[in-house]
Scaffold this motif. Structure first.
Motif, PDB file in Angstrom:
ATOM      1  N   ASP A   1       0.835  -1.185   0.000  1.00 24.04           N
ATOM      2  CA  ASP A   1       0.000   0.000   0.000  1.00 24.04           C
ATOM      3  C   ASP A   1       0.879   1.248   0.000  1.00 24.04           C
ATOM      4  OD1 ASP A   1      -1.740   2.067   0.484  1.00 24.04           O
ATOM      5  OD2 ASP A   1      -3.092   0.772   1.646  1.00 24.04           O
ATOM      6  N   MET A   2       0.880   1.954  -1.130  1.00 25.81           N
ATOM      7  CA  MET A   2       1.752   3.116  -1.253  1.00 25.81           C
ATOM      8  C   MET A   2       1.350   4.214  -0.295  1.00 25.81           C
ATOM      9  SD  MET A   2       2.265   3.523  -5.330  1.00 25.81           S
ATOM     10  CE  MET A   2       0.545   3.733  -5.691  1.00 25.81           C
ATOM     11  N   LYS A   3       0.065   4.377  -0.086  1.00 25.14           N
ATOM     12  CA  LYS A   3      -0.395   5.516   0.701  1.00 25.14           C
ATOM     13  C   LYS A   3      -0.187   5.298   2.190  1.00 25.14           C
ATOM     14  CE  LYS A   3      -3.459   7.222  -2.681  1.00 25.14           C
ATOM     15  NZ  LYS A   3      -3.988   8.557  -2.782  1.00 25.14           N
ATOM     16  N   ALA A   4      -0.423   4.087   2.632  1.00 30.87           N
ATOM     17  CA  ALA A   4      -0.373   3.867   4.070  1.00 30.87           C
ATOM     18  C   ALA A   4       1.033   3.575   4.564  1.00 30.87           C
ATOM     19  CB  ALA A   4      -1.307   2.727   4.440  1.00 30.87           C
TER      20      ALA A   4
ATOM     21  N   THR B   1       5.803   6.566  -3.368  1.00 31.07           N
ATOM     22  CA  THR B   1       6.647   5.530  -2.787  1.00 31.07           C
ATOM     23  C   THR B   1       7.946   6.106  -2.218  1.00 31.07           C
ATOM     24  OG1 THR B   1       5.791   4.079  -4.486  1.00 31.07           O
ATOM     25  CG2 THR B   1       7.665   3.278  -3.221  1.00 31.07           C
ATOM     26  N   PHE B   2       8.560   6.929  -3.009  1.00 31.84           N
ATOM     27  CA  PHE B   2       9.928   7.288  -2.663  1.00 31.84           C
ATOM     28  C   PHE B   2      10.088   8.698  -2.105  1.00 31.84           C
ATOM     29  CE2 PHE B   2      10.530   3.832  -5.699  1.00 31.84           C
ATOM     30  CZ  PHE B   2      11.373   3.038  -4.980  1.00 31.84           C
ATOM     31  N   PHE B   3       9.101   9.541  -2.316  1.00 36.58           N
ATOM     32  CA  PHE B   3       9.261  10.907  -1.842  1.00 36.58           C
ATOM     33  C   PHE B   3       8.352  11.180  -0.661  1.00 36.58           C
ATOM     34  CE2 PHE B   3      11.072  10.805  -5.976  1.00 36.58           C
ATOM     35  CZ  PHE B   3      12.133  11.674  -5.915  1.00 36.58           C
ATOM     36  N   GLY B   4       8.417  12.349  -0.173  1.00 38.10           N
ATOM     37  CA  GLY B   4       7.628  12.684   0.998  1.00 38.10           C
ATOM     38  C   GLY B   4       8.201  12.026   2.226  1.00 38.10           C
ATOM     39  N   ASP B   5       7.347  11.791   3.216  1.00 42.17           N
ATOM     40  CA  ASP B   5       7.807  11.191   4.462  1.00 42.17           C
ATOM     41  C   ASP B   5       7.433   9.731   4.526  1.00 42.17           C
ATOM     42  OD1 ASP B   5       8.583  13.700   5.125  1.00 42.17           O
ATOM     43  OD2 ASP B   5       6.678  14.158   6.134  1.00 42.17           O
TER      44      ASP B   5
END
Lengths: 99, 514, 772, 178
Positions: free
Chosen positions: C447-450, C529-533
């Motif tokens: 799950d990419m979002k969670a 997936t790779f950016f953000g926190d």
């Protein structure tokens, strides 16, 4: 004499036998109706044999009589088996297997 | 020669002289080699019966193996005949009895099925405390009927062979005597069987009336030359219906699921494979040798039967919870595929006959195998539910693999044998792209997709679900059952991977008659 | 069994004759692992790897031999070629035909699988039609009369290998990807309770695909095709403890069975149309030569198209494919990159003349294949927008890319389609294995979002390779995807100066939209997936070498393989050696041999590359990627947590203030954006930028983003999950209900059975007497 | 008596007499058969069956199949009827009328039987409308029947013997009390 008078007699007996097997609940009576049907077939065979002056008809009828004897014997054995387990030879009650 | 005719005279001669009118009795020529499979089976069966009578309890354990050996012995002349008779059929009794490659292939199938059924029954009967020695004798009698059926080219012989196949089976269906289900199975099978015999006989009597002979070849000639008449239609269709019962074609199939479920499972395997095949053999013989020139009447009828059989069988099979019942309906559907070539046989009689025989051979192996696995599984789970197969991968991986082979084969997925079985049927159906054949092929194709659902459901239970009761202790499989599974797996895979079936099913239909 | 074609030509490599070893090795490995795997120290994995390594080496050698032979034959020379004489069978070649005529002719080795009846033994058996009268062995004339089908019965089926550019290419791809998947799996499924079983089926899966690739007859193709399906059934359902997984396995298998009907019917049609031959060569030759009527070919092609739709996940039979993500990730990689789903595309290529003639691809503007391909690539792309599961994004992306290949083939761009299959295999495998690596780090969540976000810091290798894969997929030059995508777009023949096989305007538009969309949804996935926190629980970590090394290899392949088919104009412009142009085309395309499309009416042409098109398409992709990037960037700027639950625009405004506060002390980029958006006090530049941002970028982002999201969601909810699944379920339940109804008729009453029997007999006979 | 009937067939009068015999026999057979399938008494039903079987035997005589007639009497009346009566007694059927012998909805059976009869009747009428039996008919000799069985039909004959043996063994097993 017409050939058809024999054939019609056979057809009528056949249909009466069919009526019997479709309406009777008692196992022995169903077996009796089957005999009626087989006899109807035998009349056909013998009549055609006589019509064609050909022996096979009668011979075939003899075979059918013998097979009928075996079938009745086997049929009665099975009916008796059911009677022993169920105390009834009502074929309508034999309906565990369905669906 | 002299001695023989003297004997004949001493028996019959006197009366001929006394009556003086009838033609002299001519001793029929009998080709003993051609008769050897049947004779060995009869002789061996008598021997087994006598051993049983004398030995009583002491020999009970060996009657089964002994019967099995009888089947294998009878296989020997089938092989020698195959070698000798590859080209010219052996014709006996003016064409009433013919031994050719077509009949030899099927004799082999029946002896094979008989042998496997004996393997299946050996533990079942003994452990269930049923009458086992008599059971094997009846199996042998029934197989004898099948052997005769393959060579019968005459109404009387076909009829007697059919009864010899069926009557022992009626009784065996009721063999678990204290079980009401088994009683009921026997009763239903017997009654419906006798009704069907009555219909068959009426049809046969009319065919005899039309042709004044019981030999199929003569009947074929008469029907070809006669104008179509209602009574011929009646005779032809009633005869076919008699066999349609035996092969459990819809709407004459009603007995099959009930009988299969109630009967002892080895007998069910026997009914589903050998007995059904015997019905098909009768049907093929009578259509190929007697109704070969009546495609305009027979083809539409078979078309209806075939389409109805495969569709109804498959649809009901979708809704079954009991695995034997599911196999019963699947067997009905398979019969529909096997009937299909007969819906388009005009102009390609040999090909249609071949396709059905190939199907029968492969079907025998895969279906017997499936039943073997069912019997083995029931030894552990004591249940007939489809769900009782769950988790089998964990405690019996080999068995799971074998069952998967059978299921995939039944579903017609290559490279299992079942694919080729369907392949040959489709080939006949689509030959020349006639409208009706193509349509039936389409119906069959859709049906084979439906069928995948319920076959794979079983596979799913075995592979993907945990055991229902959490019991993962291994199954102890008796050697006889291992042998049965091994034989059938090998045949199913071998026919599938090599596709070698057709090379020996290569018999021209026309050469089979005298 | 005897060799039909035993003659050995000198130029003929040992490898061509023994190419059967390549599928045979993994097949043998399957058996060995099954029987002995559990007892070995590595539980059978070593057998599988050993077999696949050997197979790979053989495949590489075969590839080099093939390339060498092509080079020997003088790809661009005017002479006739020595290659003509070799091969299992003499290949009829029109030597008078134009240059390069025989280059790439297939080398076929066939043995008789089994046969039935020969004319000779039939003749001795002939008797009268109804079989009474003369004994067998009688007169010849009755034979002809009764046995009119004698020739038909003399029937034999061959099994064989077919080596040509297309199959060699697939041999390389399949063994290569499979090898990496094997290595990767030793880490990925390590400790799995059915480890041995897993490797056994991996071997069988590879073997089946290789078997199918080498098919020389349609029947063999069917067998391989089904085998692939059977293996995928076992592998997708590998973790069957979860009900969803076994359901997915069943769904994959059954959906494929639906398509198989089309395959069987189509192949049967071709069998009869080609004078009862299963030989692919014969079928192709007859299709090209016009010996099979166009109508027949069209029907056959339509039937085969149904099979392609189910196997290669084309709309509307694609629904099994995303569900099949239930299997272990390496298996997904194998399924999506090298086996299973490309089987459909491969089959189109194998029987290309049938489709080419049947659909009238030459000179057309739209046909069934191009339309389905177009629909699939756009539809799949839209669906990829709304997935939370990273593997599902990739799955829909595969659907979309397969649609691209089918689209290419539908427009007559054979080489482009095959080239895209080739390049796609590498970067898609890279992406899938990367996704597996990511989930490995994130405690087996997809799950990419969670559970993801910000992983670029934790998993540098995975991130780098994933980025390369994404760029390749998005078609950013000079990575692999760019070259193949460009060729497909050129192949439409719509852009000025490109001369394709027709003017496929609508498919071209579909292709352009997809090019833009691909970049967009991949950017979204990468961002999430790779950016953000990082939004997961524990600290993620980079995967081990057995996972990262295959990733690196695949990523480098994704960079390199595109250069195999550079347009000659490009090569000239860069002053590269001229021989570098169109290598793939030389190697793979059977340039004009009789088994391929070449005859006048069905002339097969190549489109001319166009620099302007390449620039425009690239700009589209980059622009779309940039828009999405920008959107997420801004979203993140408002609230780093926004990506966690945001899907649309609605939630953007409320957390604005909070987001502002949080972002103050974060990234430099965030500061900049925050300043630009919220400030507006930093002079005219900032003001102007702000205005641009508010009115142009924002509007664009809003429009593009919301449109695609809305469209994607609509398709997903209503068409994908509603209509298609609903139809499948409804037909299933209808059959089921019908079964229940019929079952009710089985009442258990003998009387009723007897009534049915006698009644049916009466009715049937009456019908036949009075009506027929 | 057989011989007499067939001798007299040669003249018109003879045929008349044979016809009269036949119609009487047929009427008896049909009435008895109808009573058999409708009576409420199991024992009566078996007696009616006896009448039908005898009438059928008489029909065989008219058709010149003496051996078949004799077999019919011996096997059916002597063996099968006794078997059926045993069955009636062993299953403790009431001596006297019973109410529960038939299914409800007898009309379905009647409908099927009637339509079957209609189809058969139509076919036979179309097929053999006014076909006459051969005038010079002679009885089929028992000896010829025997020759036929032991030459052409030897295989089914032997199979039949196995069948009877199997039926015997099986029936004993199935019917015996454990």
């Amino acid at each position: 004499m017409f050939l058809n008078q024999f054939l019609f007699l056979a057809a009528i007996l056949f249909c009466i036998g069919v009526y019997g097997v479709l309406t009777r609940k008692n196992g022995v009576l169903v077996l009796m109706s089957i005999e009626l049907i087989l006899n109807a077939v035998n009349i056909n065979l013998v009549a055609f044999g006589a019509f064609h002056q050909h022996l096979s008809g009668q011979v075939f009828a003899l075979f059918v009589i013998a097979v009928a004897a075996a079938e009745v014997g086997v049929g009665l054995a099975i009916v008796l088996l059911i009677y022993r387990n169920r105390r009834s030879i009502n074929v309508a009650e034999a309906n565990i297997l369905k669906g | 020669m002299l001695a023989q005719s003297l004997v004949a005279q001493s028996i019959f001669g006197q009366s001929i002289v006394a009556q003086g009118a009838a033609a002299e009795f001519v001793r029929p020529h009998i080709d003993w080699h051609a008769f050897a499979p049947e004779l060995i089976l009869v002789g061996w069966g008598a021997l087994v019966t006598v051993v049983d009578l004398i030995g009583l309890e002491r020999v009970r354990r060996i009657i089964g193996p002994l019967t099995g050996i009888g089947f294998l012995l009878a296989m020997i002349p089938v092989l020698t005949l195959w070698d000798l008779d590859s080209e010219i059929p052996r014709v006996l009794f003016d064409g009433a009895y013919v031994v050719d490659n077509y009949s030899l292939v099927l004799k082999g199938v029946f002896l094979f099925s008989g042998y496997v059924v004996v393997l299946l029954a050996s533990n079942y009967m003994a452990e269930g405390d049923y009458y086992d020695s008599e059971f094997y004798q009846l199996i042998a009698a029934s197989v004898l009927g099948m052997l005769i059926m393959t060579s019968a080219r005459d109404l009387v012989t076909i009829f007697i062979a059919l009864e010899l196949v069926s009557i022992p089976a009626y009784m065996m269906a009721a063999w678990r005597k204290r079980d009401l289900k088994s009683n009921e199975a026997g009763l239903k099978y017997m009654l419906m069987g006798v009704f069907a015999s009555a219909i068959l006989l009426y049809g046969m009597s009319l065919l005899y009336g039309a042709a004044a002979d019981t030999r199929l070849s003569v009947i074929g000639e008469s029907l070809a030359s006669a104008d179509s008449a209602p009574f011929i239609t009646l005779g032809v269709l009633f005869t076919i219906i008699g066999f349609a019962f035996k092969v459990s074609a819809v709407p004459f199939h009603t007995w099959a699921p009930d009988t299969y479920e109630g009967a002892p499972t080895p007998l069910t395997a026997f009914l589903a494979v050998a007995s059904k095949a015997a019905g098909f053999v009768g049907l093929i013989s009578i259509i190929v040798f007697a109704f070969g020139d009546l495609p305009e009447l027979v083809e539409p009828f078979m078309w209806i039967l075939s389409a109805a059989t495969m569709t109804v069988g498959n649809l009901i099979a979708l809704r079954q919870d009991n695995v034997v019942r599911m196999l019963a309906y699947s067997g009905i559907a398979q019969a529909g595929y096997m009937l299909a070539p007969l819906a388009v046989y005009g102009g390609q009689l040999a090909e249609a006959q071949q396709a059905i025989v190939i199907y029968l051979v492969i079907y025998a192996a895969m279906n017997l195998g499936a039943f073997a696995v069912v019997i083995i599984a029931a030894r552990k789970t004591r249940s007939g539910d489809i769900e009782s197969f769950s988790g089998m991968l964990r405690y019996a991986p080999g068995l799971t693999a074998a069952m998967t082979v059978f299921l995939f084969s039944l579903a017609g997925i290559p490279p299992m044998g079942g694919f080729w079985a369907k392949f040959w049927v489709f080939k006949v159906l689509t030959d020349g792209w006639e409208l009706w054949g193509t349509l039936l092929a389409l119906i069959a194709a859709v049906n084979s997709v439906i069928a995948a659902f319920y076959y794979l459901n079983v596979a799913k239970q075995m592979w993907f679900l945990p055991a229902r009761d959490g019991d993962n202790s291994p199954i102890i499989i008796p050697p006889a059952l291992i042998a049965a599974v091994a034989i059938t797996v090998i045949v199913t895979l071998l026919t599938g991977v090599t596709g070698w079936v057709p090379s020996w099913a290569d018999f021209p239909a026309v050469a089979a008659a005298p | 069994m005897f060799l039909l074609a035993a003659e050995e030509a000198a130029a003929h490599s040992w490898l061509y004759d023994n190419v059967w070893l390549i599928p045979a090795l993994p097949a043998a490995a399957f058996v060995l692992i099954l029987f002995f795997g559990k007892r070995l120290p590595n539980k059978g994995a070593e057998i599988g790897i050993a077999a696949i390594v050997t197979a790979f080496i053989l495949a590489v050698l075969t590839t080099f031999t093939w390339i060498g032979d092509i080079a020997d034959s003088g790809a661009h020379s005017e002479e006739a070629h020595s290659l003509v004489v070799d091969g299992g069978e003499a290949i009829p070649v029109d030597l008078t035909a134009e240059e390069g005529e025989v280059r790439g002719a297939p080398i076929i080795n066939e043995v008789e699988w089994f046969g039935i009846g020969t004319d000779a033994n039939r003749a001795t058996l002939g008797t009268e039609a109804n079989g009474h009268g003369e004994p067998a062995g009688g007169e010849g004339d009755t034979h002809a009369d009764s046995d009119g089908h004698a020739e038909k019965s003399a029937f034999s089926i061959s099994i064989g290998t077919w080596v040509d550019g297309q199959s060699v290419m697939m041999l390389f791809v399949v063994t290569f990807i499979s090898l990496l998947v094997h290595i990767y799996s030793t880490d990925y499924v390590n400790g799995d309770r059915r480890y041995t079983h897993y490797f056994a089926f991996l071997s069988l899966f590879t073997a089946s695909m290789l078997f199918m690739v080498l098919s020389s007859s349609t029947l063999q193709l069917i067998v391989g095709w089904e085998l692939v399906g059977v293996c995928s059934f076992a592998l997708i359902g590998h973790w069957w403890e979860d009900q969803a997984n076994s359901d997915a396995a069943l769904k994959a298998f059954l959906t494929n069975r639906v398509g198989d009907i089309g395959l069987l019917i189509g192949m049967t049609i071709l069998y009869f149309a080609a004078d009862q031959s299963f030989s692919i060569k014969t079928i192709n030759e007859m299709a090209v030569a016009g010996d099979i009527s166009k109508g027949t070919l069209q029907i056959a092609a339509l039937c085969l198209m149904a099979a392609v739709m189910s196997k290669s996940g084309q709309f509307i039979l694609h629904t099994w494919l995303p569900d099949a993500m239930a299997g272990p990730t390496p298996v997904s990689a194998l399924i999506h990159a090298a086996t299973m789903v490309v089987a459909g595309v491969y089959m189109i290529g194998r029987l290309y003349p049938v489709f080419f003639v049947g659909f009238g691809i030459a000179g057309g503007s739209i046909n069934v294949m191009a339309f389905i391909g177009g629909l699939t690539c756009v539809g799949g792309g839209l669906l990829a927008f709304v997935q939370r599961d990273i593997k599902k994004v990739l799955a829909y992306s595969t659907v979309s890319q397969l649609g691209y290949m089918v689209l290419a083939l539908g427009m007559g761009a054979y080489t482009a389609g095959m080239f895209h299959l080739f390049t796609h295999a590498f970067f898609k495998a890279c992406l899938f294995l990367g996704a597996g690596s990511v989930s490995h780090a994130c405690h087996h969540s997809f799950d990419m979002k969670a559970d993801m976000g910000g992983l670029r810091k934790y998993m540098p290798t995975t991130f780098a390779t994933f980025m390369i894969g994404t760029a390749a997929l998005a078609g950013i030059p000079p990575l692999a995807g760019f070259w193949s995508k460009d060729e497909i777009l050129v192949g439409a023949g719509v852009w000025p100066g490109t001369e394709g096989n027709g003017t496929y305007t609508i498919p071209f538009i579909f292709g352009m939209i997809t090019a833009a969309m691909t970049a967009a949804y991949m950017t979204r996935a990468v961002w999430l997936t790779f950016f953000g926190d990082y939004r997961g629980h524990e600290e993620p970590h980079e995967s081990g070498p057995r996972i990262t090394v295959p990733l690196v290899i695949l990523a480098s392949m994704a960079v390199v393989v595109g250069f195999f088919n550079m347009p000659s104009g490009f090569v000239k412009a860069l002053r590269l050696p001229e021989g570098w142009a169109h290598k793939f085309e030389d190697w793979v395309e059977p340039a004009g041999v009789a088994t391929f499309v070449s005859k006048e009416a069905n002339k097969f042409t190549h489109a001319k590359p166009s620099l302007s098109l390449a620039v425009v398409a690239t700009a589209l992709a980059v622009g779309a990627g940039f828009l999405v990037w920008n959107y997420y960037k801004r979203l993140y700027a408002m609230d780093p947590k926004a990506t966690e639950y945001t899907n649309g625009m609605a939630s953007r405004i409320p957390p604005l203030a909070a987001g502002h506060r949080v972002l103050e002390n974060k990234y430099y980029l965030d500061h900049l954006y925050t300043g630009v958006i919220a400030g507006g006090t930093k002079g005219p530049l900032a003001r102007a930028a702000n205005w641009t941002n508010q009115n142009i970028l924002d509007g664009l982002v809003n429009a593009v983003g919301s449109t695609s999201v809305v469209a994607g969601r609509f398709i997903y909810r209503f068409i994908d999950q509603g209509v298609v699944d609903g139809t499948v379920n409804a037909s299933g339940s209808t059959a089921s209900r019908l079964g229940q109804l019929l079952r009710g008729m089985q009442s258990g009453q003998v009387r009723q059975y007897a009534t049915l029997m006698f009644g049916a007999a009466t009715v049937l006979v009456a019908v036949f007497i009075f009506a027929v | 008596m057989t011989y007499l009937v067939l001798q007299t067939q040669l003249t018109d009068t003879g045929e008349w007499i044979a016809n009269i015999f036949f119609y009487i026999i047929a009427a008896v057979a049909i009435v008895a058969a109808l009573r058999m399938v409708t009576t409420n008494n199991v024992v009566h039903a078996s007696l009616y069956l006896l009448v039908v079987l005898s009438a059928v035997a008489a029909t065989y005589v008219i058709l010149g199949a003496e051996f078949a007639a004799a077999t019919q009497i011996l096997v059916y009346l002597g063996a099968i009827m006794v078997l059926l009566l045993f069955g009636v007694m062993l299953t403790r059927a009431k001596i006297g009328a019973e109410t529960d012998l038939d299914h409800d909805q007898k009309w379905i059976g009647a409908l099927v039987a009637a339509s079957l009869g209609a189809v058969m009747g139509y076919s036979l009428w179309e097929g053999f409308g006014d076909v006459r039996m051969p005038a010079d008919q002679v009885p089929q000799r028992t000896e010829a029947v025997a020759d036929e069985i032991f030459s052409t039909y030897i295989v089914p004959f032997e199979a039949l013997s196995v069948l009877l043996l199997a039926a015997l063994i099986g029936a004993v097993v199935v019917a015996r009390r454990d």
